[in-house]
Scaffold this motif. Sequence first.
Motif, PDB file in Angstrom:
ATOM      1  N   SER A 184       0.825  -1.203   0.000  1.00  0.00           N
ATOM      2  CA  SER A 184       0.000   0.000   0.000  1.00  0.00           C
ATOM      3  C   SER A 184       0.866   1.262   0.000  1.00  0.00           C
ATOM      4  O   SER A 184       0.592   2.214  -0.732  1.00  0.00           O
ATOM      5  N   ASP A 185       1.910   1.269   0.809  1.00  0.00           N
ATOM      6  CA  ASP A 185       2.806   2.429   0.861  1.00  0.00           C
ATOM      7  C   ASP A 185       3.537   2.636  -0.462  1.00  0.00           C
ATOM      8  O   ASP A 185       3.651   3.763  -0.947  1.00  0.00           O
TER       9      ASP A 185
ATOM     10  N   GLY B 122      -8.923   9.314  -6.078  1.00  0.00           N
ATOM     11  CA  GLY B 122      -9.863   8.631  -5.186  1.00  0.00           C
ATOM     12  C   GLY B 122      -9.175   7.553  -4.372  1.00  0.00           C
ATOM     13  O   GLY B 122      -9.413   7.416  -3.165  1.00  0.00           O
ATOM     14  N   SER B 123      -8.302   6.815  -5.009  1.00  0.00           N
ATOM     15  CA  SER B 123      -7.527   5.796  -4.313  1.00  0.00           C
ATOM     16  C   SER B 123      -6.608   6.434  -3.272  1.00  0.00           C
ATOM     17  O   SER B 123      -6.492   5.955  -2.138  1.00  0.00           O
ATOM     18  N   MET B 124      -5.982   7.538  -3.648  1.00  0.00           N
ATOM     19  CA  MET B 124      -5.079   8.228  -2.720  1.00  0.00           C
ATOM     20  C   MET B 124      -5.847   8.780  -1.518  1.00  0.00           C
ATOM     21  O   MET B 124      -5.319   8.806  -0.404  1.00  0.00           O
ATOM     22  N   SER B 125      -7.081   9.214  -1.740  1.00  0.00           N
ATOM     23  CA  SER B 125      -7.867   9.757  -0.624  1.00  0.00           C
ATOM     24  C   SER B 125      -8.218   8.666   0.382  1.00  0.00           C
ATOM     25  O   SER B 125      -8.328   8.945   1.579  1.00  0.00           O
ATOM     26  N   ILE B 126      -8.379   7.440  -0.077  1.00  0.00           N
ATOM     27  CA  ILE B 126      -8.606   6.328   0.846  1.00  0.00           C
ATOM     28  C   ILE B 126      -7.328   6.049   1.633  1.00  0.00           C
ATOM     29  O   ILE B 126      -7.363   5.859   2.849  1.00  0.00           O
ATOM     30  N   LYS B 127      -6.202   6.044   0.957  1.00  0.00           N
ATOM     31  CA  LYS B 127      -4.922   5.784   1.633  1.00  0.00           C
ATOM     32  C   LYS B 127      -4.651   6.816   2.716  1.00  0.00           C
ATOM     33  O   LYS B 127      -4.243   6.473   3.826  1.00  0.00           O
TER      34      LYS B 127
ATOM     35  N   ILE C 208      -6.572  -2.181  -2.407  1.00  0.00           N
ATOM     36  CA  ILE C 208      -5.369  -2.476  -1.628  1.00  0.00           C
ATOM     37  C   ILE C 208      -5.288  -1.551  -0.414  1.00  0.00           C
ATOM     38  O   ILE C 208      -5.028  -1.996   0.709  1.00  0.00           O
ATOM     39  N   HIS C 209      -5.531  -0.258  -0.636  1.00  0.00           N
ATOM     40  CA  HIS C 209      -5.474   0.689   0.481  1.00  0.00           C
ATOM     41  C   HIS C 209      -6.577   0.407   1.503  1.00  0.00           C
ATOM     42  O   HIS C 209      -6.339   0.459   2.711  1.00  0.00           O
ATOM     43  N   ALA C 210      -7.777   0.105   1.037  1.00  0.00           N
ATOM     44  CA  ALA C 210      -8.887  -0.180   1.945  1.00  0.00           C
ATOM     45  C   ALA C 210      -8.634  -1.465   2.736  1.00  0.00           C
ATOM     46  O   ALA C 210      -8.933  -1.533   3.935  1.00  0.00           O
ATOM     47  N   PHE C 211      -8.072  -2.469   2.090  1.00  0.00           N
ATOM     48  CA  PHE C 211      -7.754  -3.720   2.783  1.00  0.00           C
ATOM     49  C   PHE C 211      -6.708  -3.478   3.864  1.00  0.00           C
ATOM     50  O   PHE C 211      -6.793  -4.020   4.967  1.00  0.00           O
TER      51      PHE C 211
END
Length: 172
Positions: free
Chosen positions: A8-9, A63-68, A146-149
Motif C-alpha cells: 500500500s505504501d 480517489g484511491s489516494m484519498s482512501i490511503k 489495496i489501500h482499503a484492505f
Amino acid sequence: MKIISVISDALYKMERILAVILMATMLCSIALGVAFRYIFDNPLTWSDELAIYMLIWLTFVGGSMSIKTMRASSLELVFDRLSIGWQRTFIIVGYATVIIFAGIVAYMAIQWLTNPSIKTQISPGLKISMFLPYLAVPFGLVCLLIHAFNHLIKGFSYTSNKSIDSGGGEAE
C-alpha cells in the motif's frame, strides 16, 4: 500482514508520482490548446480530449489516494463522539463495505475491458485505443482495494484516531 502495508505504501508513492504527471500533462494540454486557438489561430483537435482523459485518470488515482490518506468523505462529527469499540466497528464495517463495492465494480470493469469491442474503439482526436482511458477505472479501483484492505486490517487493532497510518507520513 505487514506485506499489505508495504504494498500500500509503495503503491501510494507511485500514485503520487502518477498524479503529478497526470496534472502536468493536463495543464500542458490545456495551455497548448488555448495558445494554439487564440494566439496562433489554429486550434488543436486533440488537446481537449487529452485533458479529459488525464482528468479521468486523475479522478480514479486521486480517489484511491484519498482512501490511503484517510481524507475521503467521512462523518467525523459523529465518529469522534463514539467509544473506541464503536469506532473500531465502524472502521471495520466501513472498509469492508468499500472493499465489497469496489471489488464488484472493479470485477465488472475488468470484464468490460476484456470485451473485444473495447480494444477496437479509437478516440476521435488522439487516435488511440479507448482501452487506455477506460483502464483508469479498474486501475484506480484495484489501488483503492489495496489501500482499503490495509486500513481494514489496521482497523482490528484500532485504539484511537492516531493509530491508523494516514499514509505518506506527512503532517496534516
